[in-house]
Each structure stands twice: as C-alpha cells, then as structure tokens.
Design a protein around this motif. Structure first.
Motif, PDB file in Angstrom:
ATOM      1  N   GLY A  49       0.819  -1.209   0.000  1.00 48.26           N
ATOM      2  CA  GLY A  49       0.000   0.000   0.000  1.00 48.26           C
ATOM      3  C   GLY A  49       0.852   1.258   0.000  1.00 48.26           C
ATOM      4  O   GLY A  49       0.395   2.327  -0.437  1.00 48.26           O
ATOM      5  N   ILE A  50       2.073   1.137   0.487  1.00 53.67           N
ATOM      6  CA  ILE A  50       2.986   2.276   0.438  1.00 53.67           C
ATOM      7  C   ILE A  50       3.466   2.490  -0.996  1.00 53.67           C
ATOM      8  O   ILE A  50       3.602   3.625  -1.452  1.00 53.67           O
ATOM      9  CB  ILE A  50       4.159   2.062   1.410  1.00 53.67           C
ATOM     10  CG1 ILE A  50       3.606   1.892   2.829  1.00 53.67           C
ATOM     11  CG2 ILE A  50       5.154   3.220   1.341  1.00 53.67           C
ATOM     12  CD1 ILE A  50       4.604   1.354   3.834  1.00 53.67           C
ATOM     13  N   GLY A  79      -2.067  -3.404  -2.236  1.00 52.00           N
ATOM     14  CA  GLY A  79      -1.944  -2.078  -2.828  1.00 52.00           C
ATOM     15  C   GLY A  79      -3.244  -1.494  -3.348  1.00 52.00           C
ATOM     16  O   GLY A  79      -3.280  -0.344  -3.779  1.00 52.00           O
ATOM     17  N   LEU A  80      -4.329  -2.256  -3.301  1.00 48.33           N
ATOM     18  CA  LEU A  80      -5.562  -1.830  -3.973  1.00 48.33           C
ATOM     19  C   LEU A  80      -6.205  -0.594  -3.352  1.00 48.33           C
ATOM     20  O   LEU A  80      -6.755   0.243  -4.070  1.00 48.33           O
ATOM     21  CB  LEU A  80      -6.588  -2.974  -3.983  1.00 48.33           C
ATOM     22  CG  LEU A  80      -6.274  -4.155  -4.916  1.00 48.33           C
ATOM     23  CD1 LEU A  80      -7.308  -5.269  -4.718  1.00 48.33           C
ATOM     24  CD2 LEU A  80      -6.235  -3.714  -6.377  1.00 48.33           C
ATOM     25  N   ALA A  81      -6.167  -0.471  -2.034  1.00 54.58           N
ATOM     26  CA  ALA A  81      -6.868   0.656  -1.409  1.00 54.58           C
ATOM     27  C   ALA A  81      -6.279   1.978  -1.898  1.00 54.58           C
ATOM     28  O   ALA A  81      -7.013   2.925  -2.191  1.00 54.58           O
ATOM     29  CB  ALA A  81      -6.794   0.555   0.112  1.00 54.58           C
ATOM     30  N   LYS A 120      -9.229  -5.384 -11.689  1.00 59.06           N
ATOM     31  CA  LYS A 120     -10.200  -4.626 -12.490  1.00 59.06           C
ATOM     32  C   LYS A 120     -10.995  -3.574 -11.714  1.00 59.06           C
ATOM     33  O   LYS A 120     -11.194  -2.465 -12.234  1.00 59.06           O
ATOM     34  CB  LYS A 120     -11.135  -5.592 -13.229  1.00 59.06           C
ATOM     35  CG  LYS A 120     -10.474  -6.122 -14.493  1.00 59.06           C
ATOM     36  CD  LYS A 120     -11.330  -7.155 -15.224  1.00 59.06           C
ATOM     37  CE  LYS A 120     -10.556  -7.683 -16.433  1.00 59.06           C
ATOM     38  NZ  LYS A 120     -11.119  -8.950 -16.953  1.00 59.06           N
ATOM     39  N   PRO A 121     -11.469  -3.871 -10.502  1.00 60.68           N
ATOM     40  CA  PRO A 121     -12.257  -2.821  -9.830  1.00 60.68           C
ATOM     41  C   PRO A 121     -11.449  -1.558  -9.516  1.00 60.68           C
ATOM     42  O   PRO A 121     -12.042  -0.517  -9.218  1.00 60.68           O
ATOM     43  CB  PRO A 121     -12.710  -3.499  -8.530  1.00 60.68           C
ATOM     44  CG  PRO A 121     -12.659  -4.960  -8.811  1.00 60.68           C
ATOM     45  CD  PRO A 121     -11.498  -5.131  -9.748  1.00 60.68           C
TER      46      PRO A 121
ATOM     47  N   ASN B  78      -7.890  -3.864   1.790  1.00 62.64           N
ATOM     48  CA  ASN B  78      -6.797  -4.018   2.758  1.00 62.64           C
ATOM     49  C   ASN B  78      -6.830  -5.377   3.453  1.00 62.64           C
ATOM     50  O   ASN B  78      -5.813  -5.810   3.998  1.00 62.64           O
ATOM     51  CB  ASN B  78      -6.862  -2.906   3.811  1.00 62.64           C
ATOM     52  CG  ASN B  78      -6.324  -1.586   3.302  1.00 62.64           C
ATOM     53  OD1 ASN B  78      -5.500  -1.555   2.390  1.00 62.64           O
ATOM     54  ND2 ASN B  78      -6.777  -0.487   3.883  1.00 62.64           N
ATOM     55  N   GLY B  79      -7.976  -6.029   3.453  1.00 58.67           N
ATOM     56  CA  GLY B  79      -8.078  -7.339   4.080  1.00 58.67           C
ATOM     57  C   GLY B  79      -7.915  -8.505   3.133  1.00 58.67           C
ATOM     58  O   GLY B  79      -7.876  -9.664   3.553  1.00 58.67           O
TER      59      GLY B  79
END
Lengths: 515, 515
Positions: A49-50, A79-81, A120-121, B78-79
């Motif tokens: 996520g970083i 990393g998605l968020a 994809k989302p 994140n989960g």
C-alpha cells in the motif's frame, strides 16, 4: 535481452524512471534487470500500500506515472486501497504485478489467484502479458494507458516466464493524445449563464486548481460576480501568495447545502456535481438545490485550462486585475494547543514552495483556510476516502520533488495504516516533516456515529473509536525506524519543533498531543 | 429492531460471537448494535489485514468462523491478502463489508467501488444484502456458507440503509451438512496399494493433521511400511509428545523431488498433489516423478478422519502400537545464536498446550523438525504464501484460546506487513510471545534470486532485499505500542527472555539479532 530487461528499458525510455517496489520471487528478474539498465530509481517499501500510495503522490507532483512492482495477487491486494485513491484522483500509475510462470498457473500453487479479477475494480486498464516477446509492447501500452487524460491506473501483469525468457528488446510508447478542447458552444453557454447576473458559482477541480487555472477563474468571477470555490477534496491545489485563494466546499452535508443554496448556475470546471461523502438518514445525497442548473465547462479529462482561457476571452475578463493573494502569513500562535492555534502556526510555518500533504482529518478541519496568504505551496489531499494515504503520498511526493520540503499533516488513526512509510523515508533521505496529531481516537467517527442516527450508544460502541488503550507513542515509533522525532504539548514547542523538522535534512516527526 | 441489530443477533445466535473490526461511517449502526446485543466480542484492529488474518487464526483454533467488519471497498481491499491466505487454509470467515446506502451508490461518491468484484477472487461466497428485512437471513446464509466443509470465506456486503432501516429480527442458521464420507471402494483401492509392498507414502493435510488423524495414519504406515509425511505447509498440525511425529515435504524443489523419488503410490489424505511453490526455469512444477500414482483417500472437504478409521480397519492396523512421540524435549542451547541452536532451544521452551505460529521463514527452516518430542502443542502456518499473516494470526488464535500460550515465531520482513497487530494484542491482554528474528533482510529472496537464474546481480538488485538501511529497532517499536520487549544477542539471553515472555501476562516481544 530477456523480457524483464526489455520491459525495464521500455519504461525508462517511456519516461517511467521511478519504481516503488515490494518484490518477491516472481519479480526477481525484473529486480535483476535494474543493474543492467541505467536510469530507473527503484524504491523499496515494506508494504505494498505504500508503493501504490507513493506512486499516487509521485504522479500528482511529477505529472507522469511511476511504476510499482508488486508480488502476485496478494501483493496487488495490499496495494488496492491506494489504487482506489489514485483512481479517484486520476493519477497515472503503471502498476506492475508479477505472476507465476504461465505454465505453472495450471497447478494452483499457494500464491495462485485471479489477479485480473482483483485488479479490475481498481484499474482503468488491465492486461496480462502472454510472453517475453510481447512484454515490452505491453509495457509501452500500459504507459500510454496510464497517461491518457485525465490519468488512470494501468495494471500490467507479468508472468515470471515473460520476464526470464528471451525478449524482443524495448518498445516505443505511442504518443498520448492531448486533452480534448471543449467546444466554443460550451464556452458560450457558460459565458451566458455567468453574464446573466443570476446567482452563480464556479466550482473548480483537477487542472483548474493549478496556478493558471485559479488565476483565470479568479478574473472570470471578479468580472461576473460569480462565487468561486474548489470541490470538497482536492487532489492538488496551488495555494498561498501569488495564487487566487479559494475555499473548499464544506464536507458536512448541511454546511455544503447552505453554501450552495440559492444558486441558479453551478459551473463545473474539472469538478463533478457535489454529492454527500456518505449518505445519512433523512439527508439528501445531492448538495445543490433542485433549482440549480449544472453547466460543465470542462470534464476531468478535457482541457480545463484552455476552456478557462477561452471563457475569460469571451467574458473580456483577461484584463481584470489579478485576484491573487499577497504574502501576509499569520503570526505564530503560542500557548495551549487548539485547532485554531494549530491553523495559525501552520499558516506561519509553511515554507516557500512546500508540498503540504493533508490527512489531518478531524484535527485539521480548519488548517486549509489559514494558509491562503502563506508562502506559496502545493496542497494534496486524499481523493478516494480510503484513509492511510498520507504517509505514502508524502513519500512519493518527496521522491518526485527532491528540492521541495514536504509537510505531512497526519492524523493518528490514519497514520497507523501505513506507518512503515517512515522506514522508506529514512532509506531515501526524504525531506518530509510529519506533523502527527495524536488525539488517541478515530475522532471523526464520534461525529459520524451521531450523524447516522445511532441511538443509545454505549461503551462497546465507543470502544471501537478509541485509540487510547494503549496510547501509541509515535515519537518512539518513529525513532524505532530511524526517524528523528519529538513530542510537543504547547504551541511554543510546536513552533520550534516543526521549524526544526523543516530545517533538518531527512525525515522528522513532530507528535502533537491533542487534548 | 433495525437491520444491524437483526444481523448482530443472527450472528450471535449462529455461534459467531467474535468480530474483528476496523469500522467507518457506513458501519456505525452495526457498531452501535453491539451495546444492545449481549455475547459479541468486538476486537478493534488498526488495519483491515489484521482483522482478516486474525479471523483466519481464530477459525483454525476455534473451529468456527469469526466475523470481520470492514469499511467499504478499500477496507475490504486491505483485508484481501489475508483472505487469500484464509481461503487456501479453508478457514471459515464471515467477512462483513459495509457499503454506501443503496440509493447513494448512484452518485459515485469518493468511496464508491465495485465491492463484489473485489471480493470474488478471494471469497467462496459473496452476497450484497438488498434491504434491512433481508439482512438477517443473508447473515445466516453467510454463516452457513462459511461453515460448509472444508470452510471458506463468505463475504456479506451491507449497504448502510440495510443496517439503519427497520429489520425483521434475527434469522436462524440452516444446519450445515456434515462432511461427506468417502466410499468403501476408495478405502479398498488405497488399502490395496498400501498392501502391495510397493513404495508408498501417505501425505497428510487438513483434518488428518489433528491428533486422531496422525494416530491412525501412524498405525497404518507402521502396519504397511508406507512412509508418512505432511504437506509442505500445514494450516494446523498437532505436534509434540503424545502425537505421531511427521516431517513436512521440503520446500526446495530438488529436495522435495528427492523425497518423493521412487514412490509407486502417493496417498493424499486431506492434502493435494504436491507442486512447486514457484516455477523455476528448468525445474518441473510437479514434485512427484512420472511413475507415481496418486490416490486420493479424502479430499479437503471430505471426512478424512472417518476415512482413516475405515482404512485402519481395512488394513487391520488399529491394534498396531501407537507411533506417538514421547516427551523428550531437547536441552536449552547456549552460546552463539545459530539456526541449530535456536531450533534446539525452541524445542525445549515450547510450553505445554502452546499454539506456535510459524512465520519465521528463512531463519526458521529447521524449527519444526526440532519440536516432535517437545511438550504437546499446535503448530500453525501460512497456507497462501502472502507474508504478513503471522502477527494477525497469532492475535486471532489467542482470542480463540485465552487459556493457551501463543508463541509467534516471526521473521522481520513479514512482521512489518502488520506490525500494528501488537497494539490489539495489548488492548486485549493477549498472552502472545513474539520471537522476532531480525536478519535485516528479505533473506529468502537472496536464495530465490539465484534459483530463478538471475545473472550478474548487482547492488541495485540486492538493495531490494536489504532491510538494514535503516535497521529497524523492533524492541523500541514494540514498546511504542505498549508491548514489553527485549533484544537478545546470545542463546543464554534468548532462553531467559523467551521464558520470561511466556511467563509474563499479556504480549511480549523478544527481538533476536541474527548475524
């Protein structure tokens, strides 16, 4: 030259010279290629996520994409968020995800997952490269996709054998189409509305928040009497002396509706129709009244600056005096720490040409308003609402702009989503001063609990908003990752420590105890 | 009674009495309902991957699902990595994700995303509840889905208005079908192969790794001369005195192939055909030789214990003497810290009835082998390969089993994915001793870099595997979140500090400096 090297050479030739990485086995050939290709800066992060949040911050400041390097489906998942946040900010990112070798996917090994499905989302463009001779061209296509206005996340999935097999050498990136210019008809429609004398507001977002956009919008509004405002959250806005000061549409529904009440025309320039961040029982989703007409001068992907130029010409507003702010920073506040005193001191302390990253949430509700006549600076915010972006975004912005000081205004709860960013800030020697507002709670949720109409709230519910058992020692936490840090409990010390942080090379953290 | 309260009452009545939560605005009515419903323990975490990883650890030890409570698409995102791990471990989880009110989704507010799309790659069951009168029944369906053998992630998406509108009261959970018993034909086929005298191995996974499964498999193999082994990674295995000791199939491809070479029959009991964790150039994906026949005694979702009982009967193996280990723990090692000395001391220090969580990766390659005659204990591992599970899994296991000590064997790189777990461990007063092996690198990747055939590796590549600039002070990091901690550089101090941690109520962290 193997596929990995072909891809890295394609990236560098295509202007993608920074990679935020947390690689694993499947990405080792990409990593090994870094030593054979000049010009790629690879930045290691401790959590994916970083990488994605830093790529967002980098893109906003560099105005071009960085790459990421993530390890299969779960690495992408982590990393998605922040890809969500980047998507909402229209930040270009070349998001590279390793996968098992193509032939190994049949065996459903533990790390196998549906990477395309997961991507994809949160991506505007997704492609799995089929083989090593195609991977360079796919990389070039990813760069072009990421850079297509207004910018998007382009996810390129890289099976391990496309990296290690013999590749075809680098591929050229196709020219990216320029932003579409809006039609003269649309200019005339907006000019007519603003010229009507009816109550109107120009609501700015995207490129319109750069210095030239603000300047033009300021003259247009001065000429026509229309109000000027920025959308509630801004991906990037130029601010302070020499820039036209604009307020942001308030976040609370009632305040936003009051601000927009009575408008006949709402002109959208790189912004969108304002809606509530969350729904609340018995409150509307739309912030403008039913009597308001929406006029789009420029959508996010269109050329808002050209449209503002033409609108200013149409309205004969180019010769109106500049509405830009003068340099009159507030004085430093002293005494007890309050929201107002913090706002005042920050307005005084922001250094010239600073990048301010704002994830201060409840503590920082008044910060933005206090900076309009500070030193000129750039202000960045979270566009997607997924908290935890501040620390990574500051990291990426500092990598993009090594000669600009970064001031990261950071709430405690959101800091803890990606606190490991501090380690990368030390490793890369980044000039980031994190001002950590420690109120020992998810304070914004206390307010939200009431607003959604929750009744008879008791201890168990309030416990879910409480970060005080145990208190987090952010100063000790920062030091454990090598970041110099200090805790302050008065404005006098706040002023000294923030100034010290800004003057100290490398990262620094000031923990502010909020009562 | 609103939808949220109807759902919480459904969960509690359905045996789901623990919720790992990181809620936001959309989940406030669920949070508020916690004070009106007895029997739900809600555990706050600082990052959603801790919620899902803790739910995985909880499920493995409690043998029933916990719920999570996550905030819209990015909170789910994140989960996801630990939901991947849970899926590969067949852990039941009721994964609850808030969303915007149904009518608000039309407005594409910042936090809007395709939650179902994001959930599907990492869930066995996904449903969005349409309204408040249906949400309890949907919750009941989620419980039933999660508990369907072998266990899976059931994601229930909860739009905010399904929580705050008037609900229909709690719903009953349908009875979950028992595990399917395998046919007598399959028993006879396996018995015939084992009886043949041809080289054979019984490879255990899933339920077969519980005490009774190990006991039966031990007698069967003693009777027939077949080898006995566990799959490379085990979700949960009973271990130590009183349990049949089994080795695990080695991770390195060459070693795994050597171990399986020459087998005529490989009998799978709750395990799967062994494949390489990663593909490597010039190495096969399958670990067994082409001459090996695979015989499935029981698939993961079938009743492996019943199948082993019947197979033991068929082979007349029930009366064979127990193959269980005696209690002969190794002595404490002293002197310098080495892999062998750590293994030896851990074998000596594991307390009776401990839960050992193993994310020790490269440092811990020899740990498991040293514990077969230790005090009886349970050993948990990562099944999905997404590192960062150890800290959350230890947290969830400790919540499930408050009277059992948890020993978390943790590598440094993987610890940093979810180090915020320590805060929850303090908050909940969990008896977890984290033994943190700090080798200041992603050491396993140095090995992988060679194995994938990367050539001419230089400084930039090696930098991507290096965690020493800056060194992370894990002792200080732990203390910053309220965890008592000590650093050790000799085995003598290691022995003292691990024992101290195990004897100290609440969490404790021992940082082991690996040369």
């Amino acid at each position: 030259m193997n596929g990995a090297e072909s891809l890295v050479r394609t990236l560098v030739a295509g202007g993608v010279d920074t990679c935020f990485a947390n690689p694993g086995t499947s990405e080792m050939h990409f990593v090994a290629a870094l030593d054979r290709v000049d010009g790629m800066r690879c930045v290691l992060v401790l959590f994916e996520g970083i990488a994605t949040g830093a790529a967002d911050g980098y893109a906003r400041m560099a105005e071009k994409p960085a790459a990421t390097l993530l390890h299969l489906g779960p690495g992408l998942a982590n990393g998605l968020a922040n890809l969500h946040n980047a998507t909402k900010a229209s930040s270009p990112i070349v998001n590279i995800v390793g996968d098992h070798a193509t032939y190994h996917l049949n065996y459903d090994a533990p790390l196998t997952s549906d990477i395309e499905g997961a991507a994809k989302p949160f991506s505007g463009w997704v492609r799995t490269s089929p083989n090593a001779t195609r991977v360079a061209a796919d990389g070039a296509a990813a760069i072009a996709a990421a850079r297509t206005a207004p910018g998007q996340v382009a996810t390129l999935i890289l099976p391990a054998d496309t990296a290690w097999n013999e590749g075809g050498g680098p591929a050229a990136v196709a020219e990216v189409p320029k932003r579409v210019r809006v039609s003269q008809d649309r200019i005339k429609d907006v000019a007519k509305a603003l010229h009507s004398g009816e109550p109107a507001m120009v609501l700015l977002g995207g490129l319109a928040l750069r210095q030239r956009g603000l300047d033009l919008a300021g003259r247009i509004c001065a000429k026509t009497g229309a109000k000027i405002m920025a959308q509630t959250f801004v991906g990037r806005i130029e601010r302070g002396a020499g820039r036209v000061p604009v307020d942001r549409l308030p976040y609370p529904v009632d305040q936003a509706r009051a601000t927009l009440a009575g408008l006949k025309h709402l002109v959208l320039v790189g912004s969108r129709i304002p809606v509530a961040f969350f729904a609340y029982p018995d409150k509307p989703s739309l912030m403008a009244s039913e009597d308001t007409d929406f006029l789009t001068l420029a959508r996010g992907e269109e050329d808002a600056l050209d449209a503002l130029e033409k609108l200013a010409d149409e309205l004969d507003a180019q010769s109106v005096p500049s509405q830009a702010a003068n340099l009159v920073p507030p004085s430093l506040a002293i005494g007890a720490i309050t929201g107002a005193s913090l706002s005042q001191s920050l307005g005084a302390l922001i250094p010239e040409n600073a990048i301010v990253v704002d994830e201060s949430i409840s503590t920082g509700a008044g910060f933005f308003a206090a900076t309009w006549n500070s030193q000129p600076h750039t202000w960045l915010q979270n566009m997607g609402g997924s908290i935890g972006l501040g620390m990574p975004m500051a990291t990426g912005a500092a990598i993009a702009c090594p000669n600009r000081p970064v001031l990261n205004l950071q709430a405690d709860g959101s800091a803890m989503y990606a606190i490991q960013s501090l380690w990368t800030q030390v490793r890369e020697g980044l000039n980031i001063t994190t001002v950590l507002f420690n109120n020992r709670s998810y304070a914004c949720l206390r307010d939200e609990l009431t607003k959604v109409g929750a009744q008879n709230v008791g201890r168990k519910a309030l416990d879910m908003l409480d970060l005080s058992r145990p208190d987090i020692d952010f100063t000790g936490l920062a030091k454990s990752m090598g970041v110099a840090a200090a805790r302050v409990t008065t404005m006098d010390d706040f002023n000294i420590e923030v100034a010290r942080g800004l003057a100290t090379p490398g990262p620094y953290l000031v923990e502010v105890q909020i009562a």
